[in-house]
Design a protein around this motif. Structure first.
Motif, PDB file in Angstrom:
ATOM      1  N   ASP A  40     -14.179  10.587  70.310  1.00 32.34           N
ATOM      2  CA  ASP A  40     -14.979  12.003  70.477  1.00 32.34           C
ATOM      3  C   ASP A  40     -14.100  12.150  71.705  1.00 32.34           C
ATOM      4  OD1 ASP A  40     -17.438  11.167  68.611  1.00 32.34           O
ATOM      5  OD2 ASP A  40     -18.018   9.711  70.514  1.00 32.34           O
ATOM      6  N   GLN A  41     -13.395  11.371  72.353  1.00 24.88           N
ATOM      7  CA  GLN A  41     -12.313  11.755  73.551  1.00 24.88           C
ATOM      8  C   GLN A  41     -11.564  12.945  73.127  1.00 24.88           C
ATOM      9  OE1 GLN A  41     -12.843  12.529  76.950  1.00 24.88           O
ATOM     10  NE2 GLN A  41     -10.771  13.010  77.597  1.00 24.88           N
ATOM     11  N   ALA A  42     -10.683  11.734  72.128  1.00 22.69           N
ATOM     12  CA  ALA A  42      -9.542  12.910  71.265  1.00 22.69           C
ATOM     13  C   ALA A  42      -9.845  14.103  70.686  1.00 22.69           C
ATOM     14  CB  ALA A  42      -8.898  11.985  69.875  1.00 22.69           C
ATOM     15  N   ILE A  43     -11.069  14.262  70.281  1.00 21.84           N
ATOM     16  CA  ILE A  43     -12.283  15.241  69.153  1.00 21.84           C
ATOM     17  C   ILE A  43     -12.152  16.593  70.347  1.00 21.84           C
ATOM     18  CG2 ILE A  43     -13.441  16.804  68.080  1.00 21.84           C
ATOM     19  CD1 ILE A  43     -13.817  13.841  66.677  1.00 21.84           C
ATOM     20  N   PHE A  44     -12.185  16.346  71.669  1.00 23.19           N
ATOM     21  CA  PHE A  44     -12.667  16.555  72.885  1.00 23.19           C
ATOM     22  C   PHE A  44     -11.673  17.570  73.191  1.00 23.19           C
ATOM     23  CE2 PHE A  44     -12.315  17.357  77.805  1.00 23.19           C
ATOM     24  CZ  PHE A  44     -13.588  18.351  77.408  1.00 23.19           C
ATOM     25  N   LYS A  45     -10.463  17.072  73.709  1.00 26.97           N
ATOM     26  CA  LYS A  45      -8.857  17.277  73.780  1.00 26.97           C
ATOM     27  C   LYS A  45      -8.260  18.603  72.873  1.00 26.97           C
ATOM     28  CE  LYS A  45      -6.681  16.563  76.829  1.00 26.97           C
ATOM     29  NZ  LYS A  45      -6.582  16.434  77.652  1.00 26.97           N
ATOM     30  N   LEU A  46      -8.643  18.170  71.719  1.00 27.43           N
ATOM     31  CA  LEU A  46      -8.181  19.469  70.436  1.00 27.43           C
ATOM     32  C   LEU A  46      -9.580  20.548  70.954  1.00 27.43           C
ATOM     33  CD1 LEU A  46      -8.800  17.667  67.049  1.00 27.43           C
ATOM     34  CD2 LEU A  46      -6.331  17.888  68.424  1.00 27.43           C
ATOM     35  N   LYS A  47     -10.675  20.669  70.589  1.00 28.41           N
ATOM     36  CA  LYS A  47     -11.705  21.692  71.315  1.00 28.41           C
ATOM     37  C   LYS A  47     -10.466  22.228  72.523  1.00 28.41           C
ATOM     38  CE  LYS A  47     -15.307  19.730  68.582  1.00 28.41           C
ATOM     39  NZ  LYS A  47     -16.552  19.405  68.425  1.00 28.41           N
ATOM     40  N   GLN A  48     -10.168  21.846  73.547  1.00 29.30           N
ATOM     41  CA  GLN A  48      -9.918  21.683  75.075  1.00 29.30           C
ATOM     42  C   GLN A  48      -8.859  22.896  75.086  1.00 29.30           C
ATOM     43  OE1 GLN A  48      -8.798  19.547  77.899  1.00 29.30           O
ATOM     44  NE2 GLN A  48     -10.211  19.837  78.886  1.00 29.30           N
ATOM     45  N   ARG A  49      -7.875  22.304  73.417  1.00 25.74           N
ATOM     46  CA  ARG A  49      -6.685  23.384  72.918  1.00 25.74           C
ATOM     47  C   ARG A  49      -6.724  24.209  72.394  1.00 25.74           C
ATOM     48  NH1 ARG A  49      -2.084  20.115  74.212  1.00 25.74           N
ATOM     49  NH2 ARG A  49      -0.742  21.899  73.273  1.00 25.74           N
ATOM     50  N   GLY A  50      -8.468  24.953  71.815  1.00 20.40           N
ATOM     51  CA  GLY A  50      -8.808  26.242  71.402  1.00 20.40           C
ATOM     52  C   GLY A  50      -9.218  25.702  69.984  1.00 20.40           C
ATOM     53  N   GLU A 147      -4.268   8.689  69.057  1.00 17.14           N
ATOM     54  CA  GLU A 147      -3.278   7.976  70.793  1.00 17.14           C
ATOM     55  C   GLU A 147      -3.084   9.364  71.188  1.00 17.14           C
ATOM     56  OE1 GLU A 147       0.242   6.901  69.255  1.00 17.14           O
ATOM     57  OE2 GLU A 147      -1.413   5.523  67.741  1.00 17.14           O
ATOM     58  N   LEU A 148      -3.839  10.326  71.392  1.00 18.03           N
ATOM     59  CA  LEU A 148      -4.023  12.282  71.880  1.00 18.03           C
ATOM     60  C   LEU A 148      -5.028  12.579  72.748  1.00 18.03           C
ATOM     61  CD1 LEU A 148      -2.976  14.254  68.379  1.00 18.03           C
ATOM     62  CD2 LEU A 148      -0.807  13.095  70.773  1.00 18.03           C
ATOM     63  N   SER A 149      -5.815  11.056  72.689  1.00 21.00           N
ATOM     64  CA  SER A 149      -7.354  10.877  73.989  1.00 21.00           C
ATOM     65  C   SER A 149      -6.596  10.987  75.383  1.00 21.00           C
ATOM     66  CB  SER A 149      -7.937  10.298  73.099  1.00 21.00           C
ATOM     67  OG  SER A 149      -7.196   9.146  73.636  1.00 21.00           O
ATOM     68  N   PRO A 150      -5.688  10.528  75.603  1.00 20.23           N
ATOM     69  CA  PRO A 150      -5.217  10.688  77.950  1.00 20.23           C
ATOM     70  C   PRO A 150      -5.977  12.257  77.529  1.00 20.23           C
ATOM     71  CG  PRO A 150      -4.601   9.299  76.408  1.00 20.23           C
ATOM     72  CD  PRO A 150      -4.607   9.951  75.126  1.00 20.23           C
TER      73      PRO A 150
END
Length: 355
Positions: A40-50, A147-150
């Motif tokens: 979920d955190q990794a997916i959130f980071k994708l959404k955060q990037r737009g 690995e892109l979640s941090p």
């Protein structure tokens, strides 16, 4: 029509831009409930990037080492690959059984549609090499989605976004990556307390021929996880000698990384590839850091001795302990991209052209 160097042109996916749809599916192993928070955190980071994220149904379950049946995994992946509204596919990670779905994918049909990014490593190499060598798509061997979640990525891992998002002019885009300063001594299955990698060991690229302290070579990149690719060698899904022929004017750089094979198993796997022509007519070889258990008893064959057994007679550079694979951080390598490698005194750099 027979493909030649002139007729077989590899497709470069378009750079991602804000608002694009990214599909998340697990064509090999799924994500068990215990790791849904990190997903979920990794997916959130994708959404955060737009980006807009589309979740597949083959994702949040794991049973018998797979996210779903081979038929369902293949159908979902194929649907995403063909969907013109999907601009990239970022699986959570690799696994064990991507090989099952290869006969169920229509690689010939994919030749006729625009390429899109599919990224990751480990068992995803099974898909990457087939997509590149059969369908003509450039594919990305690099950090997995998990690995892109941090919140903050190290410099090497962060480079994946420069590859995926480009510079706005993909026709002349060049990606330059330098060897990391430090690496994590354990595999990517473990993370530091801050969620990123625990980079504490000093990075040092090594060359098998100790007299060769510096070198420079170039060619089209192709390769991935040895543990999965060794099983595909000699099949239509990883016909690298044929791929070499179509790109002989540019040269070839082969890259591989070992995950679990002990030295004797590794020797057999590499010897099999050697017999099948994987190490012939190429410019050089890059080997990622060895993730298998280290053998220290001098009675038994070591990892380095296994490498010398296979590669010592080759008249090309063979560099190992490179930033590739399961011991992070790792480069983002584009299968099918023309690249240049520079090595000197334990350090190296790699330039890739996205054309």
């Amino acid at each position: 029509m027979k493909q030649t160097q002139e007729t077989f042109k590899l497709q470069s996916p378009l750079p991602l831009k804000k608002g694009d749809k990214i599909a998340i599916t697990a064509p090999s192993s799924g994500v068990p409930k215990s790791l849904h928070t990190r997903l979920d955190q990794a997916i959130f980071k994708l959404k955060q990037r737009g980006y807009e994220v589309v979740e597949g149904i083959c994702l949040r379950e794991e049973y018998k080492n797979q996210s779903a049946s081979s038929a369902l995994r293949a159908k979902e992946l194929m649907d995403f690959l063909l969907d013109p509204t999907i601009k990239a596919i970022l699986p959570p990670w690799g696994g064990e059984l991507a090989m099952e779905i290869l006969p169920l994918l229509d690689f010939e049909k994919l030749k006729g549609v625009p390429a899109k990014w599919i990224s990751g490593y480990s068992d995803l190499s099974t898909l990457h090499v087939s997509l590149t060598t059969i369908s003509g798509w450039k594919t990305l061997h690099g950090p997995n989605l998990m690995e892109l979640s941090p919140e903050i990525l190290d410099e090497t891992t962060q480079k994946i976004w420069e590859v995926l998002e480009g510079s706005g002019n993909s026709e002349h885009h060049v990606i330059e990556q330098s060897s990391s300063s430090f690496y994590q001594e354990t595999t990517t299955n473990s993370f530091a307390e801050n969620g990123g990698f625990n980079l504490t060991a000093k990075t040092e690229w090594k060359v098998l021929n100790n007299l060769l302290q510096q070198c420079h070579f170039s060619g089209v990149l192709i390769g991935g996880c040895l543990d999965t690719l060794a099983w595909l060698a000699g099949t239509q899904y990883a016909d690298l000698p044929k791929f070499y022929q179509t790109h002989q004017k540019q040269g070839i750089i082969l890259y591989l990384e070992n995950v679990e094979m002990p030295p004797c198993t590794l020797t057999r796997a590499l010897l099999s590839l050697k017999m099948k022509g994987w190490f012939s007519n190429i410019s050089g070889i890059l080997l990622g850091r060895n993730a298998a258990e280290k053998v220290t008893d001098p009675v038994y064959l070591s990892y380095e001795e296994a490498l010398h057994k296979i590669f010592s007679d080759l008249e090309i550079p063979v560099i190992y302990d490179v930033d590739i694979g399961h011991i992070p951080p790792q480069f983002s390598l584009i299968n099918g991209a023309f690249a240049e490698v520079l090595f000197e005194a334990g350090k190296g750099s790699l330039l890739q052209k996205i054309v």
